[in-house]
Motif scaffolding. Structure first.
Motif, PDB file in Angstrom:
ATOM      1  N   GLY A 146       0.631  -1.375  -0.300  1.00  0.00           N
ATOM      2  CA  GLY A 146      -0.192  -0.220   0.191  1.00  0.00           C
ATOM      3  C   GLY A 146       1.137   0.875   0.305  1.00  0.00           C
ATOM      4  O   GLY A 146       0.526   2.652   0.057  1.00  0.00           O
ATOM      5  N   THR A 147       2.197   1.349   0.099  1.00  0.00           N
ATOM      6  CA  THR A 147       2.475   2.407  -0.052  1.00  0.00           C
ATOM      7  C   THR A 147       3.663   2.973  -1.068  1.00  0.00           C
ATOM      8  O   THR A 147       4.071   3.631  -1.510  1.00  0.00           O
ATOM      9  CB  THR A 147       4.043   2.375   0.997  1.00  0.00           C
ATOM     10  OG1 THR A 147       4.955   1.584   0.286  1.00  0.00           O
ATOM     11  CG2 THR A 147       3.387   1.768   2.573  1.00  0.00           C
ATOM     12  N   ALA A 148       3.341   2.023  -2.353  1.00  0.00           N
ATOM     13  CA  ALA A 148       3.760   2.832  -3.562  1.00  0.00           C
ATOM     14  C   ALA A 148       3.033   1.385  -4.879  1.00  0.00           C
ATOM     15  O   ALA A 148       2.793   0.528  -4.479  1.00  0.00           O
ATOM     16  CB  ALA A 148       5.671   1.977  -3.761  1.00  0.00           C
ATOM     17  N   GLU A 149       3.385   1.362  -5.987  1.00  0.00           N
ATOM     18  CA  GLU A 149       2.734   0.965  -6.937  1.00  0.00           C
ATOM     19  C   GLU A 149       3.222  -0.239  -7.532  1.00  0.00           C
ATOM     20  O   GLU A 149       3.825  -0.697  -7.696  1.00  0.00           O
ATOM     21  CB  GLU A 149       3.304   1.787  -8.490  1.00  0.00           C
ATOM     22  CG  GLU A 149       2.519   3.427  -9.046  1.00  0.00           C
ATOM     23  CD  GLU A 149       0.891   2.580  -8.549  1.00  0.00           C
ATOM     24  OE1 GLU A 149      -0.186   1.871  -8.959  1.00  0.00           O
ATOM     25  OE2 GLU A 149       0.055   3.994  -7.936  1.00  0.00           O
ATOM     26  N   ILE A 150       3.087  -1.245  -6.181  1.00  0.00           N
ATOM     27  CA  ILE A 150       3.174  -2.462  -6.075  1.00  0.00           C
ATOM     28  C   ILE A 150       1.450  -3.284  -5.075  1.00  0.00           C
ATOM     29  O   ILE A 150       1.136  -3.089  -3.956  1.00  0.00           O
ATOM     30  CB  ILE A 150       4.417  -2.903  -4.736  1.00  0.00           C
ATOM     31  CG1 ILE A 150       5.671  -2.629  -5.584  1.00  0.00           C
ATOM     32  CG2 ILE A 150       4.826  -4.320  -4.488  1.00  0.00           C
ATOM     33  CD1 ILE A 150       6.941  -2.586  -4.675  1.00  0.00           C
ATOM     34  N   ARG A 151       1.342  -4.159  -6.275  1.00  0.00           N
ATOM     35  CA  ARG A 151       0.136  -4.678  -6.052  1.00  0.00           C
ATOM     36  C   ARG A 151       0.116  -6.324  -5.447  1.00  0.00           C
ATOM     37  O   ARG A 151       0.968  -6.971  -5.828  1.00  0.00           O
ATOM     38  CB  ARG A 151      -0.644  -4.952  -7.178  1.00  0.00           C
ATOM     39  CG  ARG A 151      -1.054  -3.589  -7.952  1.00  0.00           C
ATOM     40  CD  ARG A 151      -1.984  -3.627  -9.301  1.00  0.00           C
ATOM     41  NE  ARG A 151      -0.847  -4.387 -10.390  1.00  0.00           N
ATOM     42  CZ  ARG A 151      -1.060  -5.382 -10.765  1.00  0.00           C
ATOM     43  NH1 ARG A 151      -2.182  -6.314  -9.978  1.00  0.00           N
ATOM     44  NH2 ARG A 151      -0.368  -5.984 -12.190  1.00  0.00           N
ATOM     45  N   VAL A 152      -0.612  -6.869  -4.781  1.00  0.00           N
ATOM     46  CA  VAL A 152      -0.792  -7.745  -3.532  1.00  0.00           C
ATOM     47  C   VAL A 152      -2.382  -8.096  -4.258  1.00  0.00           C
ATOM     48  O   VAL A 152      -2.870  -7.835  -3.513  1.00  0.00           O
ATOM     49  CB  VAL A 152      -0.246  -7.456  -2.261  1.00  0.00           C
ATOM     50  CG1 VAL A 152      -0.301  -9.087  -1.687  1.00  0.00           C
ATOM     51  CG2 VAL A 152       1.306  -7.366  -2.111  1.00  0.00           C
ATOM     52  N   LEU A 200      -4.400 -10.810 -12.968  1.00  0.00           N
ATOM     53  CA  LEU A 200      -3.361  -9.880 -11.887  1.00  0.00           C
ATOM     54  C   LEU A 200      -2.239  -9.550 -12.482  1.00  0.00           C
ATOM     55  O   LEU A 200      -2.322  -8.939 -11.582  1.00  0.00           O
ATOM     56  CB  LEU A 200      -3.502 -11.244 -10.670  1.00  0.00           C
ATOM     57  CG  LEU A 200      -5.443 -11.866 -10.480  1.00  0.00           C
ATOM     58  CD1 LEU A 200      -5.911 -12.584  -8.880  1.00  0.00           C
ATOM     59  CD2 LEU A 200      -6.519 -10.268  -9.809  1.00  0.00           C
ATOM     60  N   THR A 201      -1.349 -10.383 -12.835  1.00  0.00           N
ATOM     61  CA  THR A 201      -0.001 -10.151 -12.988  1.00  0.00           C
ATOM     62  C   THR A 201       0.332  -9.041 -14.420  1.00  0.00           C
ATOM     63  O   THR A 201       1.006  -8.557 -14.456  1.00  0.00           O
ATOM     64  CB  THR A 201       0.972 -11.137 -13.031  1.00  0.00           C
ATOM     65  OG1 THR A 201      -0.023 -11.616 -14.590  1.00  0.00           O
ATOM     66  CG2 THR A 201       0.908 -11.886 -11.549  1.00  0.00           C
ATOM     67  N   GLY A 202      -0.921  -8.736 -15.364  1.00  0.00           N
ATOM     68  CA  GLY A 202      -0.658  -8.193 -16.469  1.00  0.00           C
ATOM     69  C   GLY A 202      -1.396  -6.458 -16.240  1.00  0.00           C
ATOM     70  O   GLY A 202      -1.600  -6.239 -15.209  1.00  0.00           O
ATOM     71  N   PRO A 203      -1.134  -5.769 -17.369  1.00  0.00           N
ATOM     72  CA  PRO A 203      -1.738  -4.151 -16.931  1.00  0.00           C
ATOM     73  C   PRO A 203      -2.913  -3.752 -16.813  1.00  0.00           C
ATOM     74  O   PRO A 203      -3.135  -2.892 -16.513  1.00  0.00           O
ATOM     75  CB  PRO A 203      -0.445  -3.663 -18.396  1.00  0.00           C
ATOM     76  CG  PRO A 203      -1.285  -4.972 -19.409  1.00  0.00           C
ATOM     77  CD  PRO A 203      -0.617  -6.285 -18.513  1.00  0.00           C
ATOM     78  N   ASP A 204      -3.642  -4.846 -17.505  1.00  0.00           N
ATOM     79  CA  ASP A 204      -5.216  -4.350 -17.483  1.00  0.00           C
ATOM     80  C   ASP A 204      -5.596  -4.531 -15.798  1.00  0.00           C
ATOM     81  O   ASP A 204      -6.951  -4.091 -15.377  1.00  0.00           O
ATOM     82  CB  ASP A 204      -6.130  -5.506 -18.135  1.00  0.00           C
ATOM     83  CG  ASP A 204      -5.812  -5.273 -19.506  1.00  0.00           C
ATOM     84  OD1 ASP A 204      -5.595  -4.124 -19.688  1.00  0.00           O
ATOM     85  OD2 ASP A 204      -6.484  -5.926 -20.773  1.00  0.00           O
ATOM     86  N   ALA A 205      -4.592  -5.316 -15.267  1.00  0.00           N
ATOM     87  CA  ALA A 205      -4.818  -5.279 -12.977  1.00  0.00           C
ATOM     88  C   ALA A 205      -4.299  -4.349 -12.781  1.00  0.00           C
ATOM     89  O   ALA A 205      -3.851  -4.180 -11.960  1.00  0.00           O
ATOM     90  CB  ALA A 205      -5.260  -6.956 -13.271  1.00  0.00           C
ATOM     91  N   PHE A 207      -4.770  -1.966 -11.503  1.00  0.00           N
ATOM     92  CA  PHE A 207      -5.639  -0.631 -10.211  1.00  0.00           C
ATOM     93  C   PHE A 207      -6.353  -1.828  -9.197  1.00  0.00           C
ATOM     94  O   PHE A 207      -7.139  -1.282  -8.897  1.00  0.00           O
ATOM     95  CB  PHE A 207      -7.044  -0.078 -10.788  1.00  0.00           C
ATOM     96  CG  PHE A 207      -7.138   1.182  -9.935  1.00  0.00           C
ATOM     97  CD1 PHE A 207      -6.497   2.205  -9.395  1.00  0.00           C
ATOM     98  CD2 PHE A 207      -8.838   1.523  -9.829  1.00  0.00           C
ATOM     99  CE1 PHE A 207      -6.677   2.976  -8.483  1.00  0.00           C
ATOM    100  CE2 PHE A 207      -9.033   2.188  -8.957  1.00  0.00           C
ATOM    101  CZ  PHE A 207      -7.849   3.241  -8.025  1.00  0.00           C
ATOM    102  N   VAL A 208      -5.929  -3.590  -9.200  1.00  0.00           N
ATOM    103  CA  VAL A 208      -6.166  -4.063  -8.548  1.00  0.00           C
ATOM    104  C   VAL A 208      -5.346  -4.179  -7.673  1.00  0.00           C
ATOM    105  O   VAL A 208      -4.388  -4.498  -8.175  1.00  0.00           O
ATOM    106  CB  VAL A 208      -7.095  -5.296  -8.858  1.00  0.00           C
ATOM    107  CG1 VAL A 208      -7.224  -6.355  -8.324  1.00  0.00           C
ATOM    108  CG2 VAL A 208      -7.895  -4.782 -10.572  1.00  0.00           C
ATOM    109  N   THR A 209      -5.745  -4.204  -6.242  1.00  0.00           N
ATOM    110  CA  THR A 209      -4.869  -4.731  -5.291  1.00  0.00           C
ATOM    111  C   THR A 209      -5.728  -5.180  -4.140  1.00  0.00           C
ATOM    112  O   THR A 209      -6.824  -5.040  -3.768  1.00  0.00           O
ATOM    113  CB  THR A 209      -3.568  -3.711  -5.013  1.00  0.00           C
ATOM    114  OG1 THR A 209      -2.442  -4.016  -4.044  1.00  0.00           O
ATOM    115  CG2 THR A 209      -4.567  -2.545  -4.210  1.00  0.00           C
TER     116      THR A 209
END
Length: 222
Positions: A146-152, A200-205, A207-209
């Protein structure tokens, strides 16, 4: 005092059934539920301790626990200490520094190793960001993400067909049970699970985290 509340599985299943499940289990997981020569539970899953590093903030991940201790003095580092994870962390550190816990049935860990592990854990925890001690591994990963452009995100698959089904006492009955509890009356295919992971690992997601996607044929709907 209440006694006799638990029954060993030896009373409920045959030795052949328990042996077959033991062969199909991972590593020593079956033995970990045995005590005093009796089987008290069965392994349903397996878990392992892992480490996650924001390399964009700290560079190369540490390779030893001494390096983790040094890293904690210059960057945020948190151990997983909530609930049972404190002991699991203790056991994994002990193994990493050279002593396997419970290798001696009469002693969990040697005094010198135990004190050294506790000292290391206390040192790292004293420098950890506020509030992290109460977080389980999922909470720690969410905080990191939640602190940068890293998604889980995670994918929770349903009962996809695997070779492990064959250790079931009645594989056909198990398969019927699965279909009876799914809204979609067929089994999932590996490529259907892979497509969810690919999304989930692609560019279409992008904004999903923080999401858990259930690919289970509507198991919870049935």
């Amino acid at each position: 005092m209440v006694t006799g509340c638990l029954r060993p599985l030896d009373d409920l299943f045959t030795p052949a059934e328990l042996a077959r499940w033991g062969v199909g289990s991972i590593g020593p997981t079956m033995r970990s539920y045995a005590m005093d020569g009796r089987q008290w539970a069965l392994p349903l899953d397996a878990a392992t301790q892992v480490a996650a590093t924001r390399t964009d903030l700290v560079g190369e991940p540490p390779g030893t626990w001494d390096e983790v201790r040094r890293l904690a003095r210059r960057a945020p580092v948190a151990l997983s200490l909530a609930g049972p994870h404190a002991f699991l962390t203790f056991a994994s550190v002990a193994l990493a520094v050279g002593e396997e816990p419970a290798a001696d049935p009469d002693q969990l860990i040697g005094d010198d190793t135990g004190l050294a592990v506790l000292d290391l854990m206390a040192d790292i925890d004293a420098l950890a960001p506020p509030g992290t001690r109460e977080l389980n591994p999922i909470g720690l990963l969410e905080l990191m993400a939640g602190t940068a452009e890293i998604r889980v995100n995670c994918v929770s698959p349903g009962a996809f067909p695997t070779a492990a089904e064959e250790i079931h006492e009645d594989p056909d009955a198990y398969r019927r049970h699965v279909l009876d509890h799914q809204a979609l009356k067929r089994r999932g295919r590996p490529e259907e699970l892979a497509s969810v992971v690919s999304f989930l690992t692609g560019p279409d997601a992008s904004f999903v985290t923080g999401q858990c996607v259930e690919a289970n044929g509507g198991w919870v709907m049935a």
